[in-house]
Design a protein around this motif. Structure first.
Motif, PDB file in Angstrom:
ATOM      1  N   GLU A 163      -6.929   4.419  -0.727  1.00  0.00           N
ATOM      2  CA  GLU A 163      -7.269   3.236   0.062  1.00  0.00           C
ATOM      3  C   GLU A 163      -7.417   2.039  -0.867  1.00  0.00           C
ATOM      4  OE1 GLU A 163     -12.061   4.218   0.298  1.00  0.00           O
ATOM      5  OE2 GLU A 163     -10.775   4.495   2.046  1.00  0.00           O
ATOM      6  N   THR A 164      -7.399   0.844  -0.307  1.00  0.00           N
ATOM      7  CA  THR A 164      -7.493  -0.371  -1.106  1.00  0.00           C
ATOM      8  C   THR A 164      -8.336  -1.410  -0.380  1.00  0.00           C
ATOM      9  OG1 THR A 164      -5.602  -1.510  -0.120  1.00  0.00           O
ATOM     10  CG2 THR A 164      -5.129   0.003  -1.923  1.00  0.00           C
ATOM     11  N   THR A 165      -8.652  -2.470  -1.098  1.00  0.00           N
ATOM     12  CA  THR A 165      -9.274  -3.618  -0.447  1.00  0.00           C
ATOM     13  C   THR A 165      -8.198  -4.346   0.353  1.00  0.00           C
ATOM     14  OG1 THR A 165      -8.812  -5.179  -2.234  1.00  0.00           O
ATOM     15  CG2 THR A 165     -10.831  -3.864  -2.418  1.00  0.00           C
ATOM     16  N   PRO A 166      -8.590  -5.174   1.326  1.00  0.00           N
ATOM     17  CA  PRO A 166      -7.588  -5.924   2.099  1.00  0.00           C
ATOM     18  C   PRO A 166      -6.692  -6.803   1.226  1.00  0.00           C
ATOM     19  CG  PRO A 166      -9.716  -5.975   3.217  1.00  0.00           C
ATOM     20  CD  PRO A 166      -9.948  -5.339   1.879  1.00  0.00           C
ATOM     21  N   SER A 167      -7.241  -7.385   0.171  1.00  0.00           N
ATOM     22  CA  SER A 167      -6.441  -8.253  -0.692  1.00  0.00           C
ATOM     23  C   SER A 167      -5.379  -7.462  -1.438  1.00  0.00           C
ATOM     24  CB  SER A 167      -7.340  -8.982  -1.696  1.00  0.00           C
ATOM     25  OG  SER A 167      -8.207  -9.872  -1.040  1.00  0.00           O
TER      26      SER A 167
END
Length: 410
Positions: A47-51
């Protein structure tokens, strides 16, 4: 290893595989620089941050949506390990060591084979600051040193002379509304490097006192109804000094292209074959009202703002402003260079349907120590200018936004 200082080097990563493990805040901070370096970035993270996801969606990086697996660092030139799994980080670090991949460990600098310096940029120069050893690492101190050096280069307080021949030319610099701190970083740096400065009266005059003694300052002040340097003479001065091989800054108030005749100067330079760099400035049309506590737009009050020149009256045949249409608008009207014509302007707006009770604010010497604000209405503004002795330079704001904030400047 920790007893020896790190060896600083600049990596050229264009087209080379770089692997980033972990899609959190560390990756979010480091990925833009890797992309800017042209690296072929592969992100491995479930998973990642939105940015970070936005970077993947835009095709700037390749996102493999899973946890780290042995072999992910194969063929990599550089790796950034920043997952929240210490065991995975250790395994990835060991793989990097086996494959001789320079590796940054966000969780354990002592176990890394590379450290990320605190970096900053200023006009083609990258400043990178490293702590000498892992044992004494102080990231905040390192970042503070970086910031001090970059700020000095940008604002001209740390001057590093160019030893190679500079390309002669002119920089058309918008100085902002008056406060010297509101000039752009690039504009201030160009001033620090100038040989000649051709300055307007409405430019940030305090900056001229900071120029080195060898800098020649040309007064191009255009005082209303007084002495002035003809535009043609200004154009010729810019061309002449540039042809002498000097670095020339044309310092103007506000933004060069907002009622500043900047394009006339650009065109004259182009015709003479002189290169010109345009540095936009903060326009007084929005900054001065803001400094006086007036937003030019506000939710539920004004969805538009219009900026016009008031240097000629509405009934003057030279006027290009459609005052009839402006009177019908419901948004904010910002008038520059209109103090001495405001009475006739107000009469025209009222005659074409604007309410006489429409709030008006006049902000004189905005953003400077001499700033003051005078409030009125369209019906009373002419008298207010006379009794309060409001003089140029002043910005006039017409509309309900005048009453949104505090009645006087904060």
């Amino acid at each position: 290893m920790a007893e020896h200082p790190a060896y600083p080097v600049g990596l050229r990563l264009t087209g080379r595989r770089v692997v980033v493990l972990g899609g959190g805040q560390v990756a979010q901070r480091r990925l833009p620089a890797l992309v800017a370096a042209g690296a072929d970035v592969v992100l491995v993270s479930p998973e990642t941050t939105p940015s970070v996801q936005a970077m993947a969606d835009a095709g700037e990086i390749t996102w493999t949506r899973r946890r780290y697996q042995d072999g992910d660092l194969a063929d990599a030139w550089y790796a950034l390990i920043a997952t929240d799994d210490p065991e995975a980080n250790a395994r990835a670090g060991a793989e990097a060591e086996r494959h001789r991949v320079w590796c940054v460990r966000a969780d354990d600098a002592d176990a890394a084979t590379a450290w990320t310096p605190a970096t900053g940029h200023s006009e083609g120069v990258t400043v990178a600051v490293l702590t000498t050893s892992a044992r004494g690492r102080d990231p905040r101190h390192t970042a503070a040193i970086r910031d001090a050096v970059v700020e000095g280069l940008r604002d001209g307080t740390l001057v590093a002379p160019h030893h190679r021949t500079r390309t002669p030319g002119v920089a058309l610099v918008g100085g902002g509304p008056g406060d010297p701190d509101l000039i752009t970083v690039r504009g201030r740096r160009l001033l620090a490097e100038a040989d000649v400065v051709v300055a307007d009266r409405l430019g940030p005059r305090d900056l001229l006192a900071e120029l080195p003694p060898h800098v020649e300052v040309i007064d191009a002040a255009k005082i209303p109804y007084g002495r002035s340097m003809a535009q043609e003479a200004i154009n010729n001065a810019l061309i002449e000094y540039a042809r002498q091989g000097k670095s020339v800054v044309r310092l103007k108030g506000g933004d060069p292209f907002v009622f500043g005749r900047g394009m006339e100067e650009v065109q004259a330079l182009a015709e003479a074959g002189i290169p010109c760099t345009v540095v936009p400035g903060i326009s007084s049309s929005i900054s001065v009202p803001g400094a006086a506590g007036i937003p030019v737009t506000h939710r539920g009050v004004a969805h538009e703002f219009t900026v016009v020149s008031g240097h000629v009256a509405p009934d003057d045949e030279r006027s290009l402003v459609d005052w009839t249409s402006l009177a019908r608008l419901t948004g904010t009207l910002v008038i520059l260079m209109g103090v001495d014509k405001i009475g006739r302007i107000a009469e025209t707006l009222i005659a074409h349907g604007k309410s006489p009770d429409t709030p008006v604010a006049l902000v004189q010497e905005g953003t400077t120590a001499a700033q003051r604000r005078v409030d009125a209405t369209l019906a009373t503004v002419a008298e207010a200018v006379r009794t309060q002795d409001v003089r140029p330079p002043a910005v006039v704001v017409v509309g309900e936004v005048v009453t949104v904030g505090p009645p006087t400047a904060p």
